[in-house]
Design an enzyme around this catalytic site. Structure first.
Site, PDB file in Angstrom:
ATOM      1  N   GLU A  93     -35.108  75.390-105.854  1.00 18.72           N
ATOM      2  CA  GLU A  93     -36.174  75.239-104.865  1.00 18.72           C
ATOM      3  C   GLU A  93     -36.082  76.303-103.774  1.00 18.72           C
ATOM      4  OE1 GLU A  93     -37.919  71.834-101.788  1.00 18.72           O
ATOM      5  OE2 GLU A  93     -35.864  71.700-102.556  1.00 18.72           O
ATOM      6  N   LYS A 102     -46.036  71.066-104.959  1.00 13.74           N
ATOM      7  CA  LYS A 102     -45.367  69.781-104.789  1.00 13.74           C
ATOM      8  C   LYS A 102     -46.338  68.721-104.273  1.00 13.74           C
ATOM      9  CE  LYS A 102     -41.157  67.764-102.782  1.00 13.74           C
ATOM     10  NZ  LYS A 102     -39.963  68.025-101.948  1.00 13.74           N
ATOM     11  N   CYS A 111     -37.390  68.977-105.968  1.00 14.27           N
ATOM     12  CA  CYS A 111     -36.441  68.247-105.129  1.00 14.27           C
ATOM     13  C   CYS A 111     -36.700  66.748-105.130  1.00 14.27           C
ATOM     14  CB  CYS A 111     -36.453  68.835-103.720  1.00 14.27           C
ATOM     15  SG  CYS A 111     -34.974  68.420-102.756  1.00 14.27           S
TER      16      CYS A 111
END
Length: 518
Positions: A269, A328, A380
């Site tokens: 990430e 995301k 994540c």
């Protein structure tokens, strides 16, 4: 032999509270990195047993003390994140970490409060406590602040026979079976003379789980894919400094060029400490062209700007034979967006803490492709939620998670986070490639086993092979957690209706007896 209740009087306030605090700590020892999987059962048994003799208010206090032990150890990494990397001072960091622990400790308190307050038949007691525990866990893990599923009981059972149920009923369904096991222990200890059926139920539950672990729900569909996961080990407090930016980019570039023989290369990430538009032409475009020449696909995480001012995304892009982008969807509260405004913003500004403010991506984004197959992407925190892994099935042949656990230093968080990623692989029946900045980078099998793992805080490349998979686990066919939770709610409703019927019947009987008196 005296009954368990006579030997251990949990209704005594001080003794009971001390035991509850210790039980909360013991509960957390079942999770990574301690991995004492079976510790959850005596811990929850102690808490459930307390509900048999206490008033609702006293039980709630007992549950809160349990929660302080559970989260005080289990999320101790919050202090590391706030103090070491968020810019908070000592007192401010302790205060924020304490408030964080104190807030989540309310949920065990709520579970046991409801267990003592709601009407139910005595025969339903062993089922009511586990049901409420898991339903309150769902409230905590999926609804409040968009979910904080840390220390969900099923994560502790990935290496026990109960893991066999995960591909069938997921984390919350398996959590119910684990909590039911603890409740059965309470029943066995409380009524040893009539515990044969409870022993048989407990044994049958675990034997069936062991058999289910031998079943394969998905199958390979192609040749193995050679992969390389880059772990740059760039310290979080240095990552975004202007003087280290070029060095970080060169590190990842050089580590990548050493593995052009891999079909898929994954970066962690925000591996690139700059926005996509700032580095694409000078750095990422040439790297993508080199990858295409070597017939390699790169999966790179880099923040990106949107089309409007202030629109920023935490993104993953693919370079090489096929280009694409994923933004995301499920952002991290207090890390990537600020809930409870303006109060939360005032607190963080008062303590001079620096946090990002991202925009969530759309949930209907197309799947990315690498190595000749489409895959499901998570960034994540997203791997803490089952729906993110299931969203691309059955089209996705494997899973990819790009993570940056550098925010939590050398704490227990990276180990807990890896444990949660294992659950996603098992629920989906897919291999999972997990690339992290400082650890724990790993290749995880469809059975939820860690096939290989890079050492923490080491700049290294983890290589291995995975197989593209097809098919759906029963859990994926169900569509995730929602049907399981609806079933539990229906079961709870039946228990409450039965309990209310009993209460009304008792009141009517008392009224008739009173009518017969002179």
């Amino acid at each position: 032999m005296k009954p368990f209740r006579e030997n251990f009087n949990f209704s005594r306030p001080i003794l009971g509270d001390v035991i509850a605090l210790v039980a909360g700590v013991v509960y957390t020892l079942a999770f990574a990195p301690f991995n004492l999987s079976y510790a959850v059962f005596p811990a929850l048994a102690c808490l459930f047993f307390a509900t048999l003799a206490l008033s609702p208010k006293r039980a709630a206090l007992r549950g809160y003390v349990f929660g302080l032990g559970q989260f005080g150890l289990g999320v101790s990494w919050v202090y590391v994140s706030v103090h070491d990397y968020g810019g908070g001072g000592l007192l401010g960091s302790l205060l924020i970490a304490g408030l964080f622990v104190g807030f989540w400790a309310l949920f065990p308190a709520l579970a046991v409060y409801l267990a003592t307050q709601l009407p139910y038949k005595r025969s339903s007691r062993l089922l009511l406590c586990p049901l409420l525990w898991v339903l309150v866990d769902y409230l905590r893990g999926r609804i409040v602040l968009e979910g904080f599923p840390w220390l969900q009981i099923a994560y502790s059972q990935l290496d026990t026979p109960l893991a066999g149920y995960i591909p069938l009923v997921g984390g919350y369904g398996t959590g119910l079976l684990a909590a039911l096991s603890a409740a059965l222990l309470v029943g066995i200890a409380s009524k040893p003379k009539s515990s044969l059926w409870m022993l048989a139920s407990l044994a049958g539950l675990w034997i069936a789980g062991g058999w289910l672990r031998t079943q394969a729900w998905t199958q390979p569909i192609g040749e193995p894919i050679k992969t390389a996961l880059i772990q740059g080990n760039v310290a979080q407090d240095k990552k975004w400094l202007p003087e280290t930016r070029i060095g970080t980019i060169l590190r990842y570039s050089q580590m990548t060029e050493a593995h052009w023989d891999s079909q898929v290369i994954v970066w962690p990430e925000s591996a690139v400490p700059a926005y996509l538009s700032d580095v694409y032409d000078a750095f990422l475009l040439p790297l993508g062209q080199a990858a295409k020449a070597h017939r390699t696909d790169l999966i790179v995480s880099v923040p990106s700007y949107g089309n409007t001012e202030g629109e920023k995304y935490n993104s993953v892009i693919t370079l090489g034979r096929e280009a694409g982008m994923y933004r995301k969807v499920h952002l991290l509260p207090f890390g990537e967006y600020m809930p409870w405004q303006p109060v939360s913003g005032w607190i963080l500004s008062h303590f001079n803490m620096r946090l990002s403010q991202f925009t969530p991506g759309r949930p209907d984004q197309p799947l990315l492709s690498a190595g000749g197959y489409r895959f499901s992407t998570s960034i994540c925190y997203e791997d803490a939620f089952a729906e993110n892994a299931l969203r691309g099935l059955p089209e996705a042949a494997y899973l990819v998670n790009a993570t940056n656990d550098a925010w939590f230093g050398d704490s227990i968080e990276p180990h807990q986070h890896l444990q949660m990623a294992r659950m996603r692989a098992l629920e989906a029946g897919r291999y999972l490639l997990r690339s992290t900045n400082t650890g724990a980078t790993a290749i995880i099998s469809p059975e939820g086993k860690v096939l290989s793992q890079a050492p923490l805080f080491t700049a290294t490349t983890l290589t291995g092979t995975i197989e593209p998979m097809a098919g759906l686990t029963p859990f994926a066919r169900l569509g995730g957690d929602a049907p399981i939770v609806l079933f539990m709610l229906a079961l709870l409703l039946m228990i409450l209706i039965e309990g209310n019927t009993q209460v009304i019947g008792a009141c009517l009987g008392k009224a008739r007896r009173c009518e017969g008196k002179p």
